[in-house]
Design an enzyme around this catalytic site. Structure first.
Site, PDB file in Angstrom:
ATOM      1  N   ASP A   9       0.863  -1.170   0.000  1.00 48.35           N
ATOM      2  CA  ASP A   9       0.000   0.000   0.000  1.00 48.35           C
ATOM      3  C   ASP A   9       0.908   1.231   0.000  1.00 48.35           C
ATOM      4  O   ASP A   9       2.055   1.165   0.461  1.00 48.35           O
ATOM      5  CB  ASP A   9      -0.878  -0.023   1.254  1.00 48.35           C
ATOM      6  CG  ASP A   9      -1.602   1.287   1.483  1.00 48.35           C
ATOM      7  OD1 ASP A   9      -2.397   1.681   0.616  1.00 48.35           O
ATOM      8  OD2 ASP A   9      -1.335   1.923   2.519  1.00 48.35           O
ATOM      9  N   ALA A  10       0.402   2.343  -0.508  1.00 44.35           N
ATOM     10  CA  ALA A  10       1.245   3.542  -0.597  1.00 44.35           C
ATOM     11  C   ALA A  10       1.085   4.464   0.605  1.00 44.35           C
ATOM     12  O   ALA A  10       2.030   4.681   1.377  1.00 44.35           O
ATOM     13  CB  ALA A  10       0.936   4.301  -1.888  1.00 44.35           C
ATOM     14  N   TYR A  11      -0.118   5.002   0.791  1.00 46.41           N
ATOM     15  CA  TYR A  11      -0.324   6.089   1.750  1.00 46.41           C
ATOM     16  C   TYR A  11      -0.497   5.552   3.170  1.00 46.41           C
ATOM     17  O   TYR A  11      -1.435   4.834   3.467  1.00 46.41           O
ATOM     18  CB  TYR A  11      -1.529   6.930   1.329  1.00 46.41           C
ATOM     19  CG  TYR A  11      -1.306   7.579  -0.020  1.00 46.41           C
ATOM     20  CD1 TYR A  11      -0.324   8.551  -0.179  1.00 46.41           C
ATOM     21  CD2 TYR A  11      -2.031   7.189  -1.138  1.00 46.41           C
ATOM     22  CE1 TYR A  11      -0.082   9.131  -1.413  1.00 46.41           C
ATOM     23  CE2 TYR A  11      -1.800   7.770  -2.377  1.00 46.41           C
ATOM     24  CZ  TYR A  11      -0.822   8.741  -2.510  1.00 46.41           C
ATOM     25  OH  TYR A  11      -0.580   9.314  -3.732  1.00 46.41           O
ATOM     26  N   ARG A  40      -7.298  13.028   6.444  1.00 48.82           N
ATOM     27  CA  ARG A  40      -7.091  11.623   6.119  1.00 48.82           C
ATOM     28  C   ARG A  40      -8.369  10.805   6.300  1.00 48.82           C
ATOM     29  O   ARG A  40      -8.727   9.974   5.452  1.00 48.82           O
ATOM     30  CB  ARG A  40      -5.980  11.053   6.992  1.00 48.82           C
ATOM     31  CG  ARG A  40      -5.733   9.556   6.838  1.00 48.82           C
ATOM     32  CD  ARG A  40      -5.340   9.183   5.431  1.00 48.82           C
ATOM     33  NE  ARG A  40      -4.916   7.786   5.345  1.00 48.82           N
ATOM     34  CZ  ARG A  40      -4.729   7.138   4.212  1.00 48.82           C
ATOM     35  NH1 ARG A  40      -4.922   7.736   3.051  1.00 48.82           N
ATOM     36  NH2 ARG A  40      -4.332   5.879   4.208  1.00 48.82           N
ATOM     37  N   ASN A 117      -4.974   3.224  -3.668  1.00 46.19           N
ATOM     38  CA  ASN A 117      -6.128   4.035  -4.052  1.00 46.19           C
ATOM     39  C   ASN A 117      -5.718   5.262  -4.852  1.00 46.19           C
ATOM     40  O   ASN A 117      -6.546   5.884  -5.516  1.00 46.19           O
ATOM     41  CB  ASN A 117      -6.874   4.518  -2.800  1.00 46.19           C
ATOM     42  CG  ASN A 117      -7.798   3.475  -2.218  1.00 46.19           C
ATOM     43  OD1 ASN A 117      -8.136   2.487  -2.868  1.00 46.19           O
ATOM     44  ND2 ASN A 117      -8.221   3.681  -0.977  1.00 46.19           N
TER      45      ASN A 117
END
Length: 220
Positions: A9-11, A40, A117
């Site tokens: 996952d990135a964030y 967020r 996402n």
């Protein structure tokens, strides 16, 4: 290293989602942390609601809308900083251990990817800013399926794209709900619990819980 592929996952996992607000903390004032947390939370809420409604909008639009809500919710924050905060989101700091971990995994012969996402443009900018592009084989954005995590079609992009069984993929995320979705899909999952959150989704447990990605090298 026991897996053919490591997907991140990135964030919140590779990139610090609170770095944008922290970069302008002096101008925002004492409610900066609150602003960042609301930003967020709403960003994620909008992604889930739009997936349920079947009304996709890319993650950058949701990021803008979430910040607008947060600025209204936190009146002490200077609304004039909107453009600076959005600009900073394109260049989020990665967590300190990330480059070394990705480098080591890549050297082991594993395939590496991001599954996020984020819009393709957002992810490309973040990856290049942190100089992580040299370690990644692919970047998978939900924009390709027009649905957000934890919809199964998102995780299926990896297994279809790489022609792997789900069990061959080690998936790392700091978001427990994302880990639950990936576990149900069949990935081997690792929850990167950076902020020591309590366990939830107990019927979809991760294979491993770590405080940072660094432990991944020892755990395999």
């Amino acid at each position: 290293m026991h897996h053919a592929a490591y997907v991140f996952d990135a964030y919140g996992t590779l990139f610090d989602v609170h770095a944008a607000v922290r970069r302008h903390a002096d101008q925002i004032g004492p409610d900066g942390q609150l602003l960042s947390e609301i930003w967020r939370a709403k960003q994620l809420e909008y992604s889930w609601v739009r997936t349920l409604m079947g009304a996709y909008a890319d993650f950058w639009q949701l990021t803008e809308q979430a910040l607008d809500f947060a600025l209204r919710q936190v009146p002490s924050a200077d609304k004039g900083l909107r453009a600076k905060l959005l600009d900073a989101y394109w260049r989020l700091d990665c967590y300190p251990e990330v480059p070394a971990v990705l480098k080591a995994l890549k050297a082991s012969g594993a395939k590496l990817a991001i599954l996020s996402n984020g819009s393709p443009e957002m992810l490309e900018a973040a990856v290049k800013s942190a100089a992580l592009d040299q370690f990644l084989d692919d970047i998978y954005s939900v924009d390709a399926v027009k649905r957000f995590k934890a919809d199964p079609s998102v995780y299926d992009m990896v297994t279809t794209g790489w022609r792997l069984y789900p069990g061959a993929v080690s998936f790392q995320s700091s978001n427990r709900w994302d880990v639950a979705g990936a576990t149900k899909f069949g990935f081997r999952t690792v929850w990167i619990n950076r902020s020591n959150q309590p366990e939830e989704y107990r019927d979809f447990p991760p294979a491993l819980i770590l405080p940072s990605l660094e432990g991944l090298l020892a755990a395999g």
